[in-house]
Design an enzyme around this catalytic site. Structure first.
Site, short mmCIF file in Angstrom:
data_model
loop_
_atom_site.label_atom_id
_atom_site.label_comp_id
_atom_site.label_asym_id
_atom_site.label_seq_id
_atom_site.Cartn_x
_atom_site.Cartn_y
_atom_site.Cartn_z
N HIS A 152 -6.20 3.80 -2.08
CA HIS A 152 -6.61 3.78 -0.67
C HIS A 152 -6.65 5.18 -0.03
CE1 HIS A 152 -2.24 3.86 -0.02
NE2 HIS A 152 -2.45 4.13 1.26
N HIS A 153 -6.19 6.20 -0.76
CA HIS A 153 -6.33 7.57 -0.25
C HIS A 153 -7.50 8.31 -0.90
CE1 HIS A 153 -2.92 7.70 2.41
NE2 HIS A 153 -2.11 7.24 1.46
N HIS B 111 0.80 -1.22 0.00
CA HIS B 111 0.00 0.00 0.00
C HIS B 111 0.84 1.28 0.00
CE1 HIS B 111 0.77 -0.31 4.35
NE2 HIS B 111 0.48 0.98 4.43
N ASP B 112 1.99 1.26 0.62
CA ASP B 112 2.82 2.48 0.69
C ASP B 112 4.10 2.38 -0.12
OD1 ASP B 112 1.31 4.26 2.10
OD2 ASP B 112 2.11 3.74 4.07
N LYS C 17 6.01 5.36 -1.57
CA LYS C 17 6.75 6.30 -0.72
C LYS C 17 8.26 6.17 -0.89
CE LYS C 17 3.40 7.05 3.01
NZ LYS C 17 3.15 6.91 4.46
N ASP D 12 -6.48 1.09 7.58
CA ASP D 12 -5.25 1.88 7.60
C ASP D 12 -5.37 3.06 8.56
OD1 ASP D 12 -2.66 2.57 6.68
OD2 ASP D 12 -3.51 4.03 5.27
N HIS E 52 2.62 9.56 -4.17
CA HIS E 52 3.11 8.19 -3.95
C HIS E 52 2.15 7.11 -4.49
CE1 HIS E 52 0.80 8.22 -0.08
NE2 HIS E 52 0.75 6.92 -0.28
#
Length: 387
Positions: free
Chosen positions: A308-309, A255-256, A259, A337, A284
């Site tokens: 997811h954001h 998910h990240d 970054k 999250d 990201h």
């Protein structure tokens, strides 16, 4: 005399017709048996059922006992895998033979059929067992596929070996079918092993990327494991099909991952981000999509890193998706999250109590989060609290 000759000829014709009918019935029985063997081989991913069907069909022949031995390359030995017709209890049967040991081992070693018509003179590797079973004749057939030894089929009678030419041909055909069953399963097992190894390599790679992010962004250490596990539990509550859970798990792990491209000056900044820095941070999800969208294996999993954001009311990023435009996996993960972030310590604040974090999720249902997902998450938390 003429009448007698006519009667004799009629009787002879009747006998021949009866014999032909018997042969035809036997041939049809053999063909049906082979069809059933084919179906068993194609239908089962396990060798056991196929061997049992093969044993059933072997006993359409005038045999008294039969056994399948599978070759174990590492031990250079043959292991008893299935049998039928022995008087000796199964645990007491000879379980393994070395290459070259006895008639079965000899067939395996030479790759040729071994025929013994008098086991009292040539008892093989276990003379006492042969005598106690009353076995008189044996045929041991090596099961070879593309020059590779797979096993041996041993067939026995307690009387002189008296199979007809047609029965011998059927037995040889069953030997071929046995080889096909073993070879098909071996190929399948090798493919499954390769697939498992490939999937394990993928999995380790994904976790490696996730750990690389966590090493840079130290405040989220352990975050990935927690949100991945909790997302899967919430997905099950929401009835996500089992076949979709692997993609969800991979998406949660990644998910990240975007970054990695964010500069340390922004990612590790202790204070609030400026508007320009925040614009960089919001990229990201796009970086994750650009890096990984060319990998078919991860296409479905990318729903989480990319979306997811996003927010239920359309105010999220990077695409401003709204409501059901946001993939379900991303809507599930977004709730988990944020909950994990709120209930974990950060350099700029202490962890919130669980009750406060749950109240925040409920407050944001219909704005930041999918209301149905929030409701399911609250039920899950309540059930786990009771447990």
């Amino acid at each position: 005399m003429e009448r007698a000759q006519v009667v004799a000829e009629a009787l002879g014709n009747a006998v021949r017709r009866a014999s032909l009918r018997h042969k035809l019935a036997r041939r049809v029985e053999h063909l049906e048996a082979l069809r059933q063997v084919d179906q068993a081989i194609l239908a089962s991913l396990d060798l056991g059922p196929s061997l049992e069907v093969l044993l059933d069909k072997l006993f359409l022949l005038p045999l008294d006992t039969a056994a399948f031995f599978l070759y174990e390359p590492r031990e250079k030995a043959l292991r008893l895998a299935a049998h039928r017709g022995f008087h000796t209890p199964s645990p007491s049967l000879p379980r393994s033979l070395l290459l070259g040991q006895g008639h079965v081992g000899q067939a395996a070693l030479t790759g040729e059929k071994v025929a013994v018509d008098d086991l009292s003179r040539e008892p093989g590797s276990h003379p006492e067992f042969t005598r106690e079973e009353g076995l008189l004749a044996e045929r041991a057939y090596p099961l070879l596929a593309r020059g590779r030894l797979l096993g041996v089929l041993a067939a026995f009678t307690r009387r002189p070996w008296d199979l007809t030419e047609e029965d011998e041909a059927f037995l040889e055909t069953l030997v071929g079918q046995s080889t096909l069953a073993l070879d098909s399963l071996k190929v399948l097992q090798d493919l499954q092993k390769s697939q498992r190894e490939l999937e394990a390599a993928y999995e380790l790679t994904l976790w490696g990327w996730a750990k690389a992010v966590e090493l840079r962004d130290q405040e989220t250490a352990g975050h990935t494991e927690r949100v991945t596990a909790l997302s899967l539990r919430l997905a099950e509550v929401l009835g996500v099909p089992e076949e979709d859970l692997d993609d969800l798990r991979r998406g949660a792990i990644l998910h990240d991952v975007g970054k990695i491209a964010i500069p340390d000056s922004i990612l590790l900044k202790p204070g609030p981000l400026t508007e320009e820095e925040w614009a960089v941070m919001k990229k990201h999800p796009v970086y994750a999509y650009e890096w990984l969208s060319g990998i078919p294996f991860l296409k479905k999993a990318l729903e989480i890193p990319y979306a997811h954001h996003e927010r239920w009311d359309g105010s999220g990023y990077p695409r401003g998706l709204r409501g059901l435009e946001i993939p379900l996996s991303a809507r599930i993960f977004a709730v988990v999250d944020v909950y994990d972030a709120l209930t974990s310590d950060r350099p700029y604040r202490k962890a919130w109590p669980k009750a406060k974090a749950l109240a925040y999720l409920q407050e944001q249902a219909g704005r930041q989060f999918d209301p149905e997902v929030v409701a399911a998450f609250l039920r899950l938390m309540e059930e786990e609290e009771k447990a």
